[in-house]
Write a protein that holds these residues in place. Structure first.
Motif, mmCIF file in Angstrom:
data_model
loop_
_atom_site.group_PDB
_atom_site.id
_atom_site.type_symbol
_atom_site.label_atom_id
_atom_site.label_comp_id
_atom_site.label_asym_id
_atom_site.label_seq_id
_atom_site.Cartn_x
_atom_site.Cartn_y
_atom_site.Cartn_z
ATOM 1 N N LEU A 97 -14.221 4.188 4.719
ATOM 2 C CA LEU A 97 -13.311 3.087 5.048
ATOM 3 C C LEU A 97 -11.864 3.501 4.885
ATOM 4 O O LEU A 97 -11.529 4.292 3.999
ATOM 5 C CB LEU A 97 -13.574 1.889 4.126
ATOM 6 C CG LEU A 97 -14.845 1.071 4.337
ATOM 7 C CD1 LEU A 97 -14.945 0.010 3.244
ATOM 8 C CD2 LEU A 97 -14.855 0.412 5.712
ATOM 9 N N GLU A 98 -11.005 2.934 5.715
ATOM 10 C CA GLU A 98 -9.564 3.027 5.517
ATOM 11 C C GLU A 98 -9.004 1.613 5.526
ATOM 12 O O GLU A 98 -9.190 0.864 6.497
ATOM 13 C CB GLU A 98 -8.875 3.838 6.605
ATOM 14 C CG GLU A 98 -7.356 3.864 6.414
ATOM 15 C CD GLU A 98 -6.640 4.694 7.457
ATOM 16 O OE1 GLU A 98 -5.420 4.521 7.597
ATOM 17 O OE2 GLU A 98 -7.303 5.497 8.125
ATOM 18 N N ILE A 99 -8.346 1.224 4.458
ATOM 19 C CA ILE A 99 -7.717 -0.092 4.367
ATOM 20 C C ILE A 99 -6.345 0.000 5.017
ATOM 21 O O ILE A 99 -5.477 0.752 4.563
ATOM 22 C CB ILE A 99 -7.599 -0.556 2.907
ATOM 23 C CG1 ILE A 99 -8.983 -0.605 2.251
ATOM 24 C CG2 ILE A 99 -6.928 -1.920 2.824
ATOM 25 C CD1 ILE A 99 -8.949 -0.846 0.747
ATOM 26 N N SER A 100 -6.139 -0.742 6.095
ATOM 27 C CA SER A 100 -4.899 -0.657 6.856
ATOM 28 C C SER A 100 -3.844 -1.624 6.368
ATOM 29 O O SER A 100 -2.651 -1.315 6.382
ATOM 30 C CB SER A 100 -5.180 -0.929 8.344
ATOM 31 O OG SER A 100 -6.075 0.018 8.876
ATOM 32 N N ALA A 101 -4.256 -2.824 5.969
ATOM 33 C CA ALA A 101 -3.298 -3.851 5.572
ATOM 34 C C ALA A 101 -3.974 -4.826 4.632
ATOM 35 O O ALA A 101 -5.201 -4.985 4.650
ATOM 36 C CB ALA A 101 -2.752 -4.586 6.799
ATOM 37 N N ILE A 102 -3.157 -5.487 3.816
ATOM 38 C CA ILE A 102 -3.667 -6.503 2.889
ATOM 39 C C ILE A 102 -2.744 -7.712 2.939
ATOM 40 O O ILE A 102 -1.525 -7.585 2.834
ATOM 41 C CB ILE A 102 -3.733 -5.995 1.436
ATOM 42 C CG1 ILE A 102 -4.645 -4.782 1.313
ATOM 43 C CG2 ILE A 102 -4.226 -7.110 0.506
ATOM 44 C CD1 ILE A 102 -4.721 -4.211 -0.102
ATOM 45 N N MET A 146 0.125 -22.733 0.326
ATOM 46 C CA MET A 146 0.274 -22.747 1.773
ATOM 47 C C MET A 146 -0.408 -21.576 2.477
ATOM 48 O O MET A 146 -0.418 -21.523 3.705
ATOM 49 C CB MET A 146 1.770 -22.748 2.141
ATOM 50 C CG MET A 146 2.513 -23.987 1.670
ATOM 51 S SD MET A 146 1.762 -25.531 2.249
ATOM 52 C CE MET A 146 1.984 -25.363 4.023
ATOM 53 N N GLY A 147 -0.974 -20.653 1.719
ATOM 54 C CA GLY A 147 -1.680 -19.540 2.337
ATOM 55 C C GLY A 147 -2.471 -18.786 1.289
ATOM 56 O O GLY A 147 -1.904 -17.976 0.574
ATOM 57 N N ASN A 148 -3.780 -19.055 1.210
ATOM 58 C CA ASN A 148 -4.568 -18.452 0.141
ATOM 59 C C ASN A 148 -5.824 -17.742 0.670
ATOM 60 O O ASN A 148 -6.931 -18.194 0.435
ATOM 61 C CB ASN A 148 -4.970 -19.515 -0.889
ATOM 62 C CG ASN A 148 -5.508 -18.887 -2.166
ATOM 63 O OD1 ASN A 148 -5.181 -17.776 -2.514
ATOM 64 N ND2 ASN A 148 -6.365 -19.609 -2.862
ATOM 65 N N PRO A 149 -5.634 -16.593 1.288
ATOM 66 C CA PRO A 149 -4.376 -16.012 1.753
ATOM 67 C C PRO A 149 -4.160 -16.386 3.207
ATOM 68 O O PRO A 149 -5.048 -16.939 3.860
ATOM 69 C CB PRO A 149 -4.636 -14.519 1.613
ATOM 70 C CG PRO A 149 -6.098 -14.416 1.982
ATOM 71 C CD PRO A 149 -6.770 -15.674 1.485
ATOM 72 N N THR A 150 -2.984 -16.068 3.739
ATOM 73 C CA THR A 150 -2.763 -16.275 5.162
ATOM 74 C C THR A 150 -3.374 -15.124 5.958
ATOM 75 O O THR A 150 -3.261 -13.956 5.583
ATOM 76 C CB THR A 150 -1.262 -16.396 5.487
ATOM 77 O OG1 THR A 150 -1.110 -16.580 6.900
ATOM 78 C CG2 THR A 150 -0.472 -15.179 5.018
ATOM 79 N N LEU A 151 -4.046 -15.464 7.043
ATOM 80 C CA LEU A 151 -4.651 -14.456 7.918
ATOM 81 C C LEU A 151 -3.746 -14.100 9.093
ATOM 82 O O LEU A 151 -3.931 -13.057 9.727
ATOM 83 C CB LEU A 151 -5.983 -14.979 8.466
ATOM 84 C CG LEU A 151 -7.053 -15.374 7.445
ATOM 85 C CD1 LEU A 151 -8.282 -15.911 8.166
ATOM 86 C CD2 LEU A 151 -7.428 -14.204 6.564
ATOM 87 N N LEU A 152 -2.763 -14.951 9.370
ATOM 88 C CA LEU A 152 -1.985 -14.814 10.601
ATOM 89 C C LEU A 152 -1.248 -13.485 10.720
ATOM 90 O O LEU A 152 -1.224 -12.898 11.807
ATOM 91 C CB LEU A 152 -1.021 -15.994 10.743
ATOM 92 C CG LEU A 152 -1.703 -17.372 10.851
ATOM 93 C CD1 LEU A 152 -0.672 -18.463 11.053
ATOM 94 C CD2 LEU A 152 -2.726 -17.384 11.984
ATOM 95 N N PRO A 153 -0.625 -12.962 9.635
ATOM 96 C CA PRO A 153 0.039 -11.659 9.801
ATOM 97 C C PRO A 153 -0.932 -10.543 10.168
ATOM 98 O O PRO A 153 -0.566 -9.607 10.886
ATOM 99 C CB PRO A 153 0.674 -11.405 8.430
ATOM 100 C CG PRO A 153 0.773 -12.737 7.787
ATOM 101 C CD PRO A 153 -0.398 -13.516 8.286
ATOM 102 N N LEU A 154 -2.159 -10.627 9.690
ATOM 103 C CA LEU A 154 -3.149 -9.603 10.001
ATOM 104 C C LEU A 154 -3.561 -9.669 11.467
ATOM 105 O O LEU A 154 -3.995 -8.664 12.036
ATOM 106 C CB LEU A 154 -4.382 -9.775 9.110
ATOM 107 C CG LEU A 154 -4.135 -9.671 7.603
ATOM 108 C CD1 LEU A 154 -5.427 -9.965 6.835
ATOM 109 C CD2 LEU A 154 -3.577 -8.307 7.218
ATOM 110 N N ILE A 155 -3.431 -10.852 12.063
ATOM 111 C CA ILE A 155 -3.740 -11.009 13.484
ATOM 112 C C ILE A 155 -2.528 -10.660 14.327
ATOM 113 O O ILE A 155 -2.632 -10.022 15.373
ATOM 114 C CB ILE A 155 -4.198 -12.455 13.773
ATOM 115 C CG1 ILE A 155 -5.440 -12.787 12.960
ATOM 116 C CG2 ILE A 155 -4.467 -12.646 15.262
ATOM 117 C CD1 ILE A 155 -5.837 -14.243 13.010
#
Length: 360
Positions: free
Chosen positions: A41-46, A205-214
């Motif tokens: 695996l490579e974790i690209s973003a969190i 308000m974001g636990n967590p927010t998914l939008l930046p990952l999209i």
């Protein structure tokens, strides 16, 4: 900001969305420990809020300091230190325990804070704005390294107090104050000021927010590490259980709204049946390509309840780490082959409203 990386061909890229949930962040520590151990695996973003934000910056700092092994060690050192600080405190963890929601009802300090927060604000009972987490994070994390990190993208959420909107901080903006803002519970600590603006816990308000990952060009596979159960089998009847369930609903609300929005878009794209290339908006392409996965602690973590969420004693943190590591190992065994191929969480069925109609 989108970082350019050349992952190994044999590694599958995945983004992580890390929930906050008090000491249950140690469950996420166990998950990360196991994922970092897997060279496939490579974790690209969190994307992370609250305890998820702490784990995210620790992982990034470790990657910059010495790669996966150092990231695992940095996470371990931080959480072991958290447990040691509680063990040395005669008041069952003191303020460290209160960082995660509210103090345990059976501790002397817990009883005091429970009463104090009902009639006083943190500007009154904590006028010096003491927060022991500041020192721990500052000592554990090299934020200069995190800000220039080219190994992983971070999206740390905090709630802007005046507007009630979520602000997402990215690598170049990250600091001790940003992490403290993401973990700031407003009945216990004064709002954290960043550039003259006040912030509270990002979990509201974001636990967590998914939008930046999209929205960003990272990985198409997103693994949600969930520590707050969405559903409960029983209706709580005791006051502490009711308050704990209110917290769970509150801190899941923003995530459920995002999930439903993504599910609605996926459903519309599916039902229209048009070739995805016909859509000019790049967001539609990314939503279409999104493969979502979920990893949680199942019944065991849910049954642990509020007591373990608020406890930072070493034995509890070790147990949560073991549970997270075992859950990640089981998830990889069952789902690794699906990464890069298909979602293992059916958003349309679970969050578009269809399942709720069937249940009712």
């Amino acid at each position: 900001m989108s970082l350019t990386r050349q992952p190994s061909r044999r590694r599958k890229r995945i983004d992580l969305a890390l929930q906050g949930g008090g000491a249950h962040g140690a469950f996420t520590w166990g998950v990360l420990d196991r994922l970092l151990e897997d060279d496939r695996l490579e974790i690209s973003a969190i994307s992370g809020s609250s305890a998820g934000a702490m784990n995210a910056v620790l992982l990034a700092a470790g990657l910059m300091a010495g790669g996966r092994r150092e990231a695992r060690e940095m996470l371990r050192t931080f959480w072991v230190g958290m447990g040691a600080s509680a063990q040395l405190n005669p008041l069952n963890g003191g303020l460290f325990g209160t960082l995660f929601g509210s103090a345990t009802s059976w501790s002397p300090l817990g009883q005091y804070l429970d009463l104090a927060t009902r009639v006083l604000s943190p500007y009154q009972f904590n006028p010096l704005n003491l927060n022991p987490l500041r020192r721990m994070i500052a000592e554990a994390v090299d934020f200069d390294a995190v800000r220039r990190c080219d190994r992983i993208e971070l999206f740390i959420g905090a709630t802007h107090v005046r507007s009630g909107r979520l602000r997402v901080f990215r690598n170049p903006e990250l600091s001790v104050d940003v992490v403290l803002a993401s973990t700031c519970l407003p009945m216990l600590f004064q709002a954290v000021e960043i550039d003259g603006e006040a912030y509270w816990d990002g979990g509201y308000m974001g636990n967590p927010t998914l939008l930046p990952l999209i929205d960003e060009d990272t990985a198409n596979d997103v693994l949600l590490v969930q520590v707050n159960p969405i559903e409960r089998d029983e209706v709580p009847t005791r006051a502490p259980e009711i308050l704990a369930r209110i917290d769970e609903i509150t801190f899941n609300g923003s995530l459920i709204r995002e999930m439903r929005t993504i599910a609605l878009l996926k459903r519309l794209l599916r039902d229209e049946g048009r070739p995805i290339e016909r859509y000019r908006e790049p967001l539609f392409q990314r939503v279409h390509d999104l493969r979502l996965h979920r990893l949680d602690g199942g019944a065991e973590l849910a049954q642990a309840g509020d007591s373990s969420r608020l406890s930072t004693d070493p034995a509890t943190l070790r147990r949560l780490h073991h549970l997270g590591s075992a859950a990640a190992a089981a998830w990889l065994a069952h789902n690794f082959s699906h990464i890069g191929r298909r979602s293992t969480l059916d958003l349309v069925r679970e969050f578009s409203g269809e399942s709720w109609h069937h249940r009712l």
